[in-house]
Structures are given as C-alpha cells and as structure tokens.
Design a protein around this motif. Structure first.
Motif, short mmCIF file in Angstrom:
data_model
loop_
_atom_site.label_atom_id
_atom_site.label_comp_id
_atom_site.label_asym_id
_atom_site.label_seq_id
_atom_site.Cartn_x
_atom_site.Cartn_y
_atom_site.Cartn_z
N ARG A 324 0.82 -1.21 0.00
CA ARG A 324 0.00 0.00 0.00
C ARG A 324 0.85 1.26 0.00
O ARG A 324 0.32 2.36 0.00
CB ARG A 324 -0.94 0.02 1.22
N SER A 325 2.16 1.11 0.02
CA SER A 325 3.05 2.27 0.04
C SER A 325 3.66 2.48 -1.35
O SER A 325 3.78 1.55 -2.15
CB SER A 325 4.17 2.06 1.06
N PHE A 326 4.06 3.70 -1.62
CA PHE A 326 4.74 4.02 -2.87
C PHE A 326 6.04 3.23 -3.02
O PHE A 326 6.30 2.62 -4.06
CB PHE A 326 5.01 5.53 -2.91
N ILE A 327 6.85 3.20 -1.97
CA ILE A 327 8.13 2.50 -2.04
C ILE A 327 7.91 1.01 -2.27
O ILE A 327 8.59 0.38 -3.08
CB ILE A 327 8.95 2.74 -0.76
N GLY A 328 6.96 0.43 -1.54
CA GLY A 328 6.72 -1.00 -1.66
C GLY A 328 6.16 -1.41 -3.00
O GLY A 328 6.45 -2.50 -3.50
N ARG A 329 5.35 -0.56 -3.62
CA ARG A 329 4.72 -0.91 -4.89
C ARG A 329 5.58 -0.55 -6.10
O ARG A 329 5.54 -1.24 -7.12
CB ARG A 329 3.36 -0.23 -4.98
N TYR A 330 6.36 0.52 -6.00
CA TYR A 330 7.09 1.01 -7.17
C TYR A 330 8.60 0.82 -7.10
O TYR A 330 9.26 0.77 -8.13
CB TYR A 330 6.81 2.50 -7.38
N VAL A 331 9.16 0.76 -5.91
CA VAL A 331 10.62 0.84 -5.80
C VAL A 331 11.23 -0.46 -5.29
O VAL A 331 12.00 -1.11 -5.99
CB VAL A 331 11.03 2.03 -4.90
N SER A 386 14.44 4.55 -20.31
CA SER A 386 13.51 3.73 -19.53
C SER A 386 12.08 4.09 -19.91
O SER A 386 11.52 3.54 -20.84
CB SER A 386 13.75 3.93 -18.02
N SER A 387 11.49 5.01 -19.19
CA SER A 387 10.17 5.54 -19.49
C SER A 387 9.99 6.80 -18.66
O SER A 387 10.72 7.02 -17.69
CB SER A 387 9.07 4.52 -19.15
N ALA A 388 9.02 7.63 -19.03
CA ALA A 388 8.75 8.82 -18.24
C ALA A 388 8.34 8.43 -16.83
O ALA A 388 8.75 9.07 -15.85
CB ALA A 388 7.67 9.67 -18.91
N GLY A 389 7.55 7.38 -16.71
CA GLY A 389 7.11 6.92 -15.40
C GLY A 389 8.26 6.46 -14.54
O GLY A 389 8.32 6.78 -13.34
N ARG A 390 9.19 5.71 -15.12
CA ARG A 390 10.33 5.22 -14.36
C ARG A 390 11.19 6.38 -13.87
O ARG A 390 11.65 6.39 -12.71
CB ARG A 390 11.17 4.26 -15.21
N ALA A 391 11.43 7.36 -14.72
CA ALA A 391 12.22 8.51 -14.31
C ALA A 391 11.53 9.27 -13.18
O ALA A 391 12.18 9.73 -12.23
CB ALA A 391 12.45 9.43 -15.51
N ARG A 392 10.21 9.39 -13.25
CA ARG A 392 9.46 10.06 -12.19
C ARG A 392 9.56 9.28 -10.88
O ARG A 392 9.69 9.87 -9.79
CB ARG A 392 8.00 10.21 -12.60
N ILE A 393 9.49 7.97 -10.95
CA ILE A 393 9.61 7.14 -9.75
C ILE A 393 10.94 7.42 -9.06
O ILE A 393 11.01 7.65 -7.85
CB ILE A 393 9.50 5.65 -10.10
N TRP A 394 12.01 7.39 -9.83
CA TRP A 394 13.34 7.56 -9.24
C TRP A 394 13.51 8.96 -8.67
O TRP A 394 14.11 9.14 -7.62
CB TRP A 394 14.41 7.23 -10.27
N ARG A 395 12.98 9.95 -9.35
CA ARG A 395 13.08 11.32 -8.82
C ARG A 395 12.35 11.45 -7.50
O ARG A 395 12.88 12.00 -6.52
CB ARG A 395 12.50 12.31 -9.84
N LEU A 396 11.14 10.93 -7.43
CA LEU A 396 10.34 11.05 -6.21
C LEU A 396 10.94 10.26 -5.07
O LEU A 396 11.09 10.76 -3.95
CB LEU A 396 8.91 10.60 -6.49
N TYR A 397 11.31 9.01 -5.33
CA TYR A 397 11.79 8.18 -4.22
C TYR A 397 13.15 8.62 -3.71
O TYR A 397 13.40 8.61 -2.50
CB TYR A 397 11.78 6.69 -4.64
N MET A 398 14.04 9.06 -4.60
CA MET A 398 15.36 9.50 -4.13
C MET A 398 15.27 10.81 -3.36
O MET A 398 15.95 11.00 -2.35
CB MET A 398 16.33 9.61 -5.30
N ALA A 399 14.43 11.73 -3.82
CA ALA A 399 14.28 13.00 -3.10
C ALA A 399 13.64 12.78 -1.73
O ALA A 399 14.11 13.33 -0.72
CB ALA A 399 13.45 13.97 -3.93
N ALA A 400 12.59 11.97 -1.69
CA ALA A 400 11.94 11.69 -0.41
C ALA A 400 12.88 10.96 0.54
O ALA A 400 12.91 11.23 1.75
CB ALA A 400 10.67 10.88 -0.64
N SER A 401 13.68 10.04 0.01
CA SER A 401 14.63 9.31 0.84
C SER A 401 15.69 10.24 1.41
O SER A 401 16.10 10.11 2.57
CB SER A 401 15.28 8.19 0.04
#
Length: 436
Positions: A324-331, A386-401
């Motif tokens: 149910r978390s962003f990290i668990g589902r996407y990263v 990769s894809s626009a979605g993949r790049a967005r995932i990495w930007r969001l998760y690395m910044a939040a981390s």
C-alpha cells in the motif's frame, strides 16, 4: 480566488484543512485556477486532469498521489526537495476535514467523472505477489523489478562509479578529515566508502585476502578491493543485468584473474570459505524472517578471525515496505528496513562478536541529492532509456529518501562483526584510527 466555480475554489477548504495555512506549495489545476501559498513559493504541484483525482480517490494516501505523479497527471515543478519538505512540515497531524468541505470535494470529483471507474495503475508498478515472502524465486522477481531496468539508466543516475549505495563524503588524506559537506566528488566519495570497508575488513593489511561481496551490484567494491589491495574476490548478485555488466567491467580493467562475478543467491554458497565478507546495500532485501538464516549462512563461510561488514539502511523500530506504500509498490517490493539494534542482536546470535557500529545517514542524504541532480540534469535521456514513469519514480523516491535521512526517519549503519577463535580472541586494531 476568483469565481466560486473554479476547481481551486472548490478544493481550497480541503487543501487548507489537510496541509494547514502555512504551506509554501502552489497548487495549480487543469482549468488554470490555483491555490496560492501563504508565503514564499517553494514550488508548484500541477494537477493536470481529473484522472489525478481518480487515482487519489480510489487509493487515498501516498499510493494514489504517487500513481497520479508517475502517470503524469500530477507534476512537481521546482525544487523537489523544498516541495516535499513543505508538504511534510505543513501537514497537520490533528487536521480534521469538515464534513461540508469533504462532501463538496467528493461532489466535485463525482461531477468531474473522477469516481466513475477505478483507473489502471501505471505500468511501472509492481503487482502484489503471492506466496511466502523471501523465497528465492520471489526475491529474484523483486530484485529484477528494481535493478533490471537498464544499466545505461543506472549509469546516468549513479555516475561513473556505478555504485548504488551510500557514499562517504570525508577526506582521507594526511591532513585529516573534512566534514560531510559534499566537498568531494561523488566518485571520490564512493571510492572513500569502498576504501573504508576494505580497511575495516583488514583487506588493506593482507594482500590476497579472499573476499566475498554479497549483492555485488555492478562490481565496484570487488574491483576496488582487487585493484587497490590485491584481494581475490567473489561477487554474487541475483540481478542478471548487473552480473553481465559487472563481468564486462572486470574484464575491461584486467581484473578477471582476481574477480569472479556469479549470478547466484547468497544461500547457494554453503560449503565455501572466505576470509572476509562485505554486504553493501543488500540486507534491505533479506527481511526480518530471514535475518537469522542470512547471518548464520554468512557465519558458516568464515573461519575464526573472519570478518563481516554489513552496510544497510535501517529504520527506528523497523519498517516494512508494504504493497500500500509508494516504495513497496514502485521501488523495493518486499523490502524491509530492520532496526540496527535487531541487526546487532542477530549477528551476535549467529556467532559474531560485534566490534563496531558506524552511522552514515548524513552521507546518504548527500549521495541521494547527487543522484537526483544527475537524473534531473539528464532527464530527457533518462526517459528515453527507460520511461517517463520510471524517471518520475526515481526522482520522487530518491528525493523523499534524502529528506528521510536528513530528518532521522531513516538511518544507515555499517556493522562490523568478527568470528572469535576457540579462546574467544579476535585480531583487531586498538582503535578506529587504523581505518581513517
């Protein structure tokens, strides 16, 4: 705010209640209306379509918002660190949405068609898996989801060092140590981290040391130990793409006689013996239920006097990356962060004497900020690789981390364990000064 029929006017009471009145983020909607920040603007969240509302209505919380961002229905324009920090700091724990505001928001979403169907998650999302956690097959699938997204994509993000773990931004020259202020290049800082691990493991004092690198990634630690200190290294990974590139990198620098890269699970290594073991950024995939087996397996590979350096992200009290978390589902599907106290206890129960624990969380925040800068600086190329979605995932998760490491919500520790001899003795330096 203009006409009461604008989307901003309808949603402003809801946003103010959820985020308080001090948010520095500007919210702009697809009809051009906006909710302006109370003070200096840190950035803009653009809600581009009613589909963004659909994601957030059908999966309230971080997962719905992440889906809206990954799919491109929400954009974050500006300094992503400031935007996320503002959203985090201004969200009020005791905020309560009035029934009228909540009802108006649901009514607007219904009128806009945001409730008519459950939107399909972006294709980059990992689907929930069945079966017992951390079996070899399930672990391989989880690792593939995260690491087999293209070596060229990782090279853009990580830089030439191709090292996907916390760097160490500390000078290592004879003039002493510099503070962790980011003054070193990322490549220098990664080399400093590898060198510190080699010194903690005693590789630096014993040429020809047989080193096992568990979760070897693209081979950077193995290559450093072999090239600088003459170690003989076996690196193991369960990512096929990592193994293939690591082997090529080893061959290119002429270290194939010293470094062997295997596509293998650490649980397949029973019966072999090594002098020392490094595990850097791999333990997060092991899980609480397998932690005892993990340390017992590694302990069985070491003779008396052997050392293990476990370098892993931790979380106070532990944290499971649920579906149910962003990290668990996407990263990191099935990822778990184990409290460092539990790590120390598990190592001791497996027969190690824990000799050193070092926290490096400020260094990981700096590392992540460098990775985000690399990604944003090469955005178009990252999307093409990769894809626009993949790049967005990495930007969001690395910044939040990065923010998590800065505020202490996340930690990272190097825990050094040694196997005592029959009399309980261990061969260790008298102080940390020997490690620099």
């Amino acid at each position: 705010m203009g006409n009461d029929s604008t989307i901003a006017a309808v949603f402003e009471p809801l946003m103010r209640a959820a985020l308080g009145s001090e948010s520095s983020v500007r919210f702009e909607f697809w009809d051009g209306s906006a909710i302006e920040p109370a003070g200096v603007c840190s950035g803009t969240m653009r809600v581009r379509s009613k589909d963004a509302l659909s994601y957030m209505v059908w999966a309230p919380g971080e997962l719905g918002l992440a889906r809206a961002y990954v799919s491109g229905n929400v954009d974050l324009d500006g300094d992503i660190f400031k935007i996320l920090r503002s959203l985090q700091l201004t969200a009020s724990d005791d905020a309560r949405l009035g029934l009228d505001a909540a009802w108006k928001a649901m009514g607007a979403a219904r009128q806009l068609g945001a409730l008519t169907h459950r939107p399909t998650p972006p294709p980059e999302e990992a689907r929930p898996r069945r079966g017992r956690l951390h079996t070899r097959r399930r672990d391989a699938a989880a690792i593939s989801h995260h690491y087999d997204v293209g070596n060229d994509f990782y090279r853009l993000v990580l830089g030439p060092s191709m090292t996907y773990s916390c760097a160490r931004f500390v000078a290592t020259d004879d003039d002493g140590h510099a503070p962790a202020d980011g003054s070193l290049t990322l490549e220098d800082a990664q080399a400093a981290k590898h060198d510190l691990i080699c010194r903690k493991l005693g590789v630096a004092e014993r040429p020809g040391t047989r080193l096992l690198d568990v979760g070897c990634g693209w081979g950077s630690m193995a290559m450093h130990a072999a090239a600088v200190y003459g170690a003989r290294v076996v690196g193991v990974t369960i990512s096929r793409e990592q193994a293939e590139l690591a082997r090529r990198r080893v061959d290119e620098v002429g270290l194939s006689g010293q470094v062997e890269i295997r596509l293998a699970d650490y649980r397949e290594l029973r019966g072999e013996e090594f002098d020392v073991i490094s595990s850097i950024g791999m333990f997060e995939h092991v899980g609480t239920e397998r932690a005892a087996e993990y340390f017992e397996t590694l302990r069985a590979l070491l003779p008396p006097g052997g050392r293990l350096l476990n370098h892993a992200i931790s979380s106070p009290g532990g944290s499971t990356m649920t579906g149910r978390s962003f990290i668990g589902r996407y990263v990191f599907p099935d990822g778990e962060l184990i409290d460092v106290g539990e790590v120390v206890l598990a190592m001791q129960r497996a027969g190690f004497e824990v000799r050193d624990v070092e926290a490096l969380r400020e260094h990981y925040a700096l590392t992540l900020r460098r990775w985000v800068a690399n990604l944003e600086g090469g955005w178009d190329q990252a999307v093409a690789l990769s894809s626009a979605g993949r790049a967005r995932i990495w930007r969001l998760y690395m910044a939040a981390s990065a923010l998590g490491f800065e505020d202490g919500g996340l930690g990272i520790h190097q825990v050094l364990g040694v196997v005592p001899d029959a009399q309980g003795g261990v061969d260790m330096p008298g102080s940390r000064r020997a490690w620099g």
